[in-house]
Motif scaffolding. Structure first.
Motif: not given
Length: 313
Positions: A129-130, A132, A276, A285-287, A289, A292
């Motif tokens: 899961e991404i 948050k 990024a 963590n590159d997930k 955004t 976030s």
């Protein structure tokens, strides 16, 4: 049919197709003047998800099973839960309106169930899961990378983003007049819209919701960086004027100070690209955004034992 005529429930169903009616509905939806162009664009996309199943079918011929099968098919094709939710929400509005206009007698979306993908035990164990938000130490590392290795405007941009919990669209739309350095506040009155990510082709819209219009208290640290940015921007504008070069003089805080379109506000995709890059440099963590950072802000307020009511405000 005789009993329906007596009870006043008979509807003479029209022959219009889903494709034609949904287009008419969208035009009417847009013409109310109550919805933003960005929302209309979302509705248009959601209609496009339903069209492969119903486009040439008459509205009166679409059954509850066909509608449910369409939602199930979207789920099988791998669309996200939120995407299918949106398609169903738009479908419900369209068919409800068709009933109101006596185009159809019954609404095929009634009692439809939106299918949802459930994570397997393996997926949960792997933690796919991404995430948050960032932990406090991760945010410090990220901002340190922005300050040391960031491109132009990166540090004040992400510092403001993290410390105010503003949405990226609100950040891109921010103008110097929205910042009160004496009162140490920022007023949120608008948001940025640019679906094609073309610098000189943007729009400013009203905030996402009524409550999105707000005044934020701002830390000294953020205000000092914004003052530095303002000074650099004024110096750049003076040079542009001296050399008779163009500048999009609309007073944007995070304006371009290079390239072919100086003065234009940053677009959302560029904010994501910049973030990024910094995540990669700081080995986080590159997930994550830009959104976030809003979750990070909320999380840190909770850790600081700020009340839920204050966090919501």
């Amino acid at each position: 049919m005789f009993s329906e005529l007596v009870q006043g429930t008979f509807v003479q169903e029209k022959k219009i197709t889903f494709e034609d009616f949904s287009q008419e509905w969208l035009l009417g939806y847009q013409s109310t003047g109550k919805v933003k162009i960005s929302t209309v664009r979302v509705r248009q996309h959601e209609i496009s998800l339903l069209k492969p199943y119903f486009a040439k079918l008459k509205m009166s011929d679409i059954t509850k099973k066909q509608y449910q099968d369409a939602l199930n098919s979207l789920q099988k094709k791998g669309y996200a839960n939120n995407t299918i939710d949106g398609a169903h929400r738009t479908g419900r509005m369209i068919f409800k309106r068709a009933v109101e206009l006596d185009v159809i007698k019954t609404d095929p979306t009634t009692n439809a169930i939106v299918p949802r993908k459930q994570l397997t035990v393996e997926e949960l164990e792997q933690g796919i899961e991404i995430p948050k938000y960032m932990e406090k130490e991760e945010l410090a590392l990220f901002l340190q990378a922005a300050k040391k290795f960031g491109l132009e405007r990166d540090y004040p941009l992400f510092l403001t983003h993290a410390y105010t919990s503003m949405r990226s669209g609100e950040l891109c739309a921010l103008k110097w007049g929205d910042i009160d350095f004496d009162e140490q506040t920022i007023s949120i009155t608008k948001t940025y819209y640019n679906p094609r990510n073309i610098l000189n082709d943007y729009m400013l819209l009203t905030p996402k919701t009524k409550k999105s219009k707000r005044v934020i208290d701002v830390e000294d640290l953020v205000l000092e960086e914004l003052k530095n940015l303002q000074a650099a921007q004024l110096k750049f504008r003076e040079l542009q004027s001296k050399d008779n070069k163009p500048y999009h003089d609309k007073n944007f805080v995070f304006a371009q100070l290079d390239g072919r379109n100086p003065g234009y506000p940053m677009y959302l995709k560029l904010v994501a690209i910049r973030m990024a890059r910094l995540l990669k440099i700081s080995k986080l963590n590159d997930k994550l955004t830009p959104h976030s950072l809003r979750h990070t802000h909320t999380s840190l307020l909770a850790v600081a034992e700020v009340s839920l009511e204050q966090i919501m405000q």
